[in-house]
Write a protein that holds these residues in place. Structure first.
Motif, PDB file in Angstrom:
ATOM      1  N   ASN A  10       0.843  -1.204   0.000  1.00  0.00           N
ATOM      2  CA  ASN A  10       0.000   0.000   0.000  1.00  0.00           C
ATOM      3  C   ASN A  10       0.878   1.254   0.000  1.00  0.00           C
ATOM      4  OD1 ASN A  10      -2.338   1.508  -0.049  1.00  0.00           O
ATOM      5  ND2 ASN A  10      -2.735   1.338   2.145  1.00  0.00           N
ATOM      6  N   SER A  14       5.494   4.505   2.031  1.00  0.00           N
ATOM      7  CA  SER A  14       4.730   4.466   3.268  1.00  0.00           C
ATOM      8  C   SER A  14       5.126   3.275   4.128  1.00  0.00           C
ATOM      9  CB  SER A  14       3.231   4.408   2.958  1.00  0.00           C
ATOM     10  OG  SER A  14       2.469   4.218   4.131  1.00  0.00           O
ATOM     11  N   ALA A  15       5.231   2.100   3.508  1.00  0.00           N
ATOM     12  CA  ALA A  15       5.605   0.897   4.263  1.00  0.00           C
ATOM     13  C   ALA A  15       6.996   1.033   4.860  1.00  0.00           C
ATOM     14  CB  ALA A  15       5.525  -0.328   3.361  1.00  0.00           C
ATOM     15  N   SER A 250       1.272  -1.892   6.445  1.00  0.00           N
ATOM     16  CA  SER A 250       0.245  -1.395   5.532  1.00  0.00           C
ATOM     17  C   SER A 250      -1.089  -1.956   6.008  1.00  0.00           C
ATOM     18  CB  SER A 250       0.544  -1.830   4.081  1.00  0.00           C
ATOM     19  OG  SER A 250       0.153  -3.173   3.854  1.00  0.00           O
ATOM     20  N   ASP A 251      -2.121  -1.880   5.168  1.00  0.00           N
ATOM     21  CA  ASP A 251      -3.393  -2.486   5.551  1.00  0.00           C
ATOM     22  C   ASP A 251      -3.406  -3.992   5.320  1.00  0.00           C
ATOM     23  OD1 ASP A 251      -3.297  -2.015   2.822  1.00  0.00           O
ATOM     24  OD2 ASP A 251      -5.361  -1.324   2.652  1.00  0.00           O
TER      25      ASP A 251
END
Length: 263
Positions: A10, A14-15, A250-251
Motif C-alpha cells: 500500500n 509508506s511501508a 500497511s493495511d
C-alpha cells in the motif's frame, strides 16, 4: 529452505516509514513479492532497488502513485518477465515473473496484483476482464512450468476466509463469480492454495487484510486475500506458514511460507 514472502505494501515509501525495511532485514527472506508500490522507477530505484540483500525486479504502472509490483530475489533469475501481454492491465503494472531455469527444471516465481472492484462498477468489470484474460495465461504457464504465484488476489475464496461473509456476498472480493474463478484455478489448473494445504482450518489467524475504516484491525474483522498458489510438486515442499501481525506496515500483513526448495 526457501523463505518466500508476499506483502501488499500500500505504497512502498509508506511501508518503509512504518518499519518494513527493518523487518525484512531481520527475516532471513530469500524471495519477496510486493504489490501496490504506488511509485515509479525514479522513486524506487534509489532507495529500494535492493532490500535485505535481495535484488528487486519491478513492473510499474503508467499512472503515477498507482499499483505496481515488485519481486525481490536473493538468487539471480535466468530471466524476468513483466506484464501478461494485455495492454489494459500491463499499463497498470500488475505482473512480474522471475524465472530460475536449469537444464532439468523450469521454475517461475510471480508477484501479481489482481484488480480491486470495490471502488465502482466500472472497476469491477475491469476486474472480471482481468480474471478472464489471466486464466488462460496462467493455464499455459502452469502447463509448461513449475510456478509459485504470490500476491494480492483481491478474492476471499471461502466463507472461512473473511469475518463477515454473510453480509459480503454481494460485495467485490466475495462475489460468486470471483470465488468460482479461484475454484477453477485450483481444480482445473491444478494449483494449490499453500496456506490451506498446511493449515486447512485457519480462520481469523489467516486474515491478511483489514479495512482502515472503523476498528477492523483491532477487532480482527479481516479478509484472507493474499495467497501463495503453487503447482503441486512445489506445494508439496512447503513446510510452514505464518501471517505476521506484530507490526503493521500497511493495511495488509506479510504472508510467509517456507519451502524445502532451492533456486
Amino acid at each position: 529452505m526457501l523463505r518466500l514472502v508476499s506483502l501488499n505494501l500500500n505504497g512502498i515509501r509508506s511501508a518503509a516509514s512504518k518499519g518494513w525495511l527493518q523487518w525484512a532485514e531481520q527475516g532471513s527472506i530469500d524471495c519477496m513479492g510486493v504489490q501496490e508500490l504506488k511509485a515509479q522507477a525514479a522513486d524506487v530505484v534509489p532507495r529500494f532497488a535492493n532490500v535485505a540483500g535481495l535484488m528487486g525486479h519491478f513492473h510499474y504502472a503508467d499512472k503515477k502513485g498507482y499499483s505496481g509490483v515488485g519481486l525481490y530475489t536473493r538468487a539471480a533469475p535466468s530471466a524476468v518477465i513483466t506484464g501478461i501481454g494485455e495492454p489494459e492491465f500491463d499499463a497498470e503494472g500488475r505482473y512480474v515473473e522471475a524465472r530460475f531455469d536449469t537444464p532439468t527444471r523450469k521454475l517461475s516465481i510471480i508477484s501479481c496484483y489482481f484488480p480491486s472492484g470495490s471502488s465502482s462498477e466500472e472497476r469491477q468489470q475491469a476486474k472480471f476482464r482481468f480474471l478472464g484474460v489471466f486464466f488462460p495465461y496462467l493455464q499455459l504457464l502452469a502447463a509448461t512450468r513449475e510456478l509459485i504465484l504470490v500476491g494480492d488476489v483481491n478474492i476471499a475464496h471461502r466463507e472461512i476466509d473473511l469475518k463477515n461473509w454473510r453480509s459480503n456476498q454481494k460485495n467485490s472480493g466475495f462475489l460468486p463469480e470471483e470465488r468460482a474463478w479461484m475454484t477453477r484455478a485450483l481444480d482445473e489448473l491444478g494449483l494449490v492454495d499453500v496456506h490451506r494445504l498446511l493449515r486447512p482450518d485457519d480462520g481469523g489467524e489467516a486474515y491478511t487484510w483489514w479495512s482502515n475504516r472503523g476498528a477492523a484491525w483491532a477487532n480482527n474483522v479481516g479478509w484472507r486475500i493474499d495467497y501463495q498458489l503453487a503447482t503441486p510438486a512445489l506445494a508439496a515442499t512447503a513446510r510452514s506458514v505464518s501471517v505476521y501481525k506484530a507490526e503493521r506496515f500497511s493495511d495488509h500483513a506479510p504472508l510467509t511460507i517456507d519451502y524445502d526448495l532451492t533456486l
